[in-house]
Design an enzyme around this catalytic site. Structure first.
Site, PDB file in Angstrom:
ATOM      1  N   LYS A  80     -28.341   8.865  13.292  1.00 42.43           N
ATOM      2  CA  LYS A  80     -28.355   7.422  12.999  1.00 42.43           C
ATOM      3  C   LYS A  80     -28.696   7.203  11.523  1.00 42.43           C
ATOM      4  CE  LYS A  80     -30.208   3.071  14.935  1.00 42.43           C
ATOM      5  NZ  LYS A  80     -31.134   2.485  15.916  1.00 42.43           N
ATOM      6  N   SER A 155     -29.174  -1.095  18.776  1.00 41.12           N
ATOM      7  CA  SER A 155     -28.578  -0.967  17.462  1.00 41.12           C
ATOM      8  C   SER A 155     -27.929   0.398  17.233  1.00 41.12           C
ATOM      9  CB  SER A 155     -29.645  -1.191  16.387  1.00 41.12           C
ATOM     10  OG  SER A 155     -30.644  -0.183  16.455  1.00 41.12           O
ATOM     11  N   SER A 179     -32.959   0.184  21.516  1.00 44.95           N
ATOM     12  CA  SER A 179     -31.787   0.602  20.741  1.00 44.95           C
ATOM     13  C   SER A 179     -31.308   2.033  20.983  1.00 44.95           C
ATOM     14  CB  SER A 179     -32.048   0.403  19.250  1.00 44.95           C
ATOM     15  OG  SER A 179     -32.125  -0.964  18.960  1.00 44.95           O
TER      16      SER A 179
END
Lengths: 497, 98
Positions: A80, A155, A179
């Site tokens: 990420k 997210s 997330s």
């Protein structure tokens, strides 16, 4: 070669260790897959082709020299874009950090490199991890590999989409309000939010410091456990890092079993707003747990009804403070510095140009909640709710070993559907948020497809703090039973890209 | 609970160092009002005898011996700076003319 991308991380590591395949071959297969499908999926913001191949070559050389390899040596991973990576772009999905090359590695990045994991690149995310759909990325949304017109969750939508699209067997996410778990649920993959403090936050761009937690994303429970063990552990560079042994998560994942366990069904996670197909799959999961020998107990956690409200005061408050560091002075974008404007004006112009609407909304919401006159009514009260939620969990875990619920109230919604309605969007995290407020551990894993839309449904398992191994023990049992019932992993039902 | 006005949003934007455009002020005023309306219920527990929790872990100050250790070089620390001069961050004027 095409088969390499379908292997689990554990299988890839075993094949590399046995010399049946090289790390370079595995990496090249995944890079080729990214090249073939990522234009459609947009899971990656940056592919570090050269860095990944160099890391893979180092693993192969190590093996040839007869050196000991780690349990995930040579396995590709999608990271990420919230973790700093030395010399590789780190944008947090924001324009304000476009082009920034961090001069250092996050502790998590360091640990992955030390474990000989091959980092393929950085994945797309909602800007500063604020969102439930990956539509808030300044670089455009990610598509859900099950249906590219739908959201992959947020997210960490890029990380979960990369797994579901077979672009990587492992990924890293961060979970502030869900997330990791929410994208896992809507993409038919596995995601774990470890106990708060279990994985170092050093070098992870801060959104809401008392809630943010990095963790593993994978296609199987065992793969998640193997990654969990690599990234967890005490870090002296993070003052909130837990200084205690990592629970035996891999052992738990290898010995999935729920016989004799007491499993609580959270009463508050059902009813209005929950999609019928989601509830149907969830109820079947509970039935499965009963068949596997668990005792099912209904648990009431009355304060959970206020978790969403508390979260949307606490997270923006901490974000308004954390994001003050984006001031156009030391790194990132600078706008309007024409020699006549003051530093203050340049900061305001830069933040206006560099932040997207969701980030601005939360910065202002947090500024409001923390401002004099409103502090007690909003932020102070939200912290009291946090106490009540922690107490609810404590009481629940006196009666049961783990709690279960749907991970999300609905399956993946169409891109754009909730974009103009923040409150509707925030509902996606309804079931995941209490765990962040209390700091305990939780996992999402696939439990079937909703009959009405054929999209994945996630089962959430919640464990007490520092009992992360329970998630894996229950998760592995559920995964094995479902896989046997379906005859294959759920992801094989996804359309080919 | 008071509603959030456009003027209030403008004030918040100044506090938060955000040079919002006019249309953003209107847009955010409505949205912030909706959000605050929805989250205000937390104050229902405020009267109760509930201690606040600011953090899931009991935070303690973590100290280490005051020993010099390797760190970023000045070049590394300045590598992301929008402007630099003589190994320092170069910033716009901070004090006004007066």
């Amino acid at each position: 070669m095409a088969d390499l991308i379908k292997l689990t991380a554990a299988e890839i590591a075993a094949k590399i260790a046995a010399g049946e395949v090289t790390a370079v071959e595995v990496t090249e297969a995944h890079l080729a897959r990214i090249e073939a499908v990522d234009e459609k999926v947009h899971a990656f913001l940056h592919v570090d082709r050269e860095g990944a191949l160099a890391q893979a070559r180092a693993v192969d050389a190590k093996r040839e020299r007869g050196e000991k390899l780690g349990p995930l040596a040579g396995v590709p991973l999608a990271l990420k874009d919230i973790f700093t990576t030395e010399g590789v772009p780190t944008t947090v999905g924001s324009k304000i950090l476009e082009g920034w090359l961090p001069p250092y590695d996050a502790t998590l990045t360091k640990k992955l490199k030390a474990a000989d994991v091959v980092i393929l690149g950085k994945t797309n995310m909602d800007e500063f991890a604020m969102g439930s759909s990956t539509e808030n990325s300044a670089y455009g949304p990610t598509g859900n590999p099950w249906d590219l017109t739908r959201i992959p969750g947020g997210s960490g939508g890029g990380s979960s989409a990369a797994l579901a699209a077979y672009e990587a067997p492992l990924a890293i996410g961060t979970d502030t309000g869900g997330s990791i778990r929410q994208p896992a649920a809507v993409t038919g993959t596995v995601g774990v939010k470890p106990t708060y403090g279990a994985v170092s936050r050093y070098g992870m761009v801060a959104f809401s410091s008392s809630l943010d937690q990095g963790g593993p994303c994978a296609r199987t429970v065992l793969d998640a456990a193997l990654l969990h063990e690599v990234i967890a552990g005490h870090d002296e560079l993070d003052s909130t890092s837990i200084d205690a042994p990592v629970p035996p998560v891999v052992e738990a994942a290898r010995n999935g079993d729920v016989k004799g366990m007491r499993i609580g069904v959270v009463k508050e996670f059902s009813g209005e707003g929950y999609q019928a197909g989601v509830m149907q799959r969830f109820n079947e999961s509970v039935e499965l747990l009963r068949e596997l020998g668990a005792e099912i107990v209904e648990i009431s956690c009355p304060s959970f009804d206020m978790a969403l409200a508390a979260y949307y005061l606490i997270a923006p408050s901490e974000c308004s403070s954390n994001l003050a560091r984006f001031d156009a002075m030391r790194y990132g974008l600078r706008v309007g510095d024409d020699g006549t404007r003051s530093a203050e004006d340049v900061t305001a112009l830069t933040r206006e140009a560099g932040f997207g609407p969701e980030v601005k909304r939360r910065v202002m919401l947090g500024t409001y909640a923390l401002s004099s006159g409103y502090y007690d009514a909003y932020y102070g009260s939200a912290q009291k709710v946090r106490t009540l939620i922690t107490r609810d969990f404590e009481k629940a875990f006196e009666q049961v070993d783990v709690l279960v619920s749907p991970t999300t109230p609905t399956t993946a919604f169409p891109i754009g559907e909730r974009a103009d309605d923040p409150m509707a969007m925030y509902l996606a995290d309804l079931c995941t948020i209490p765990t962040n407020l209390a700091g305990n551990a939780a996992m999402s894993l696939p439990c079937g497809l909703a009959p009405e839309d054929g999209l994945p449904v996630g089962l959430q398992i919640i464990a007490p703090a520092m009992a992360d191994d329970r998630l894996y023990k229950v998760g592995a049992a559920v995964e094995a039973a479902f896989t046997a019932r379906w005859g294959h992993p759920l992801l094989e039902e996804a359309p080919s890209l | 609970m008071p509603g959030i006005t456009r003027e209030e949003v403008a004030h918040l934007a100044r506090l938060a160092r955000l040079e919002l455009k006019d249309e953003e002020l209107d847009h955010f005023a409505g949205q912030l009002d909706d959000i605050i309306g929805a989250v205000a219920r937390v104050s229902e527990v405020a009267d109760q005898d509930v201690p606040p929790t600011s953090h899931p872990l009991p935070l303690t100050n973590v100290m280490r011996p005051d020993v010099v250790r390797p760190s970023l070089t000045p070049e590394q620390a300045l590598s992301g700076a929008p402007a630099q001069e003589q190994q320092r961050f170069k910033v716009p004027q901070i004090l006004g003319e007066e």
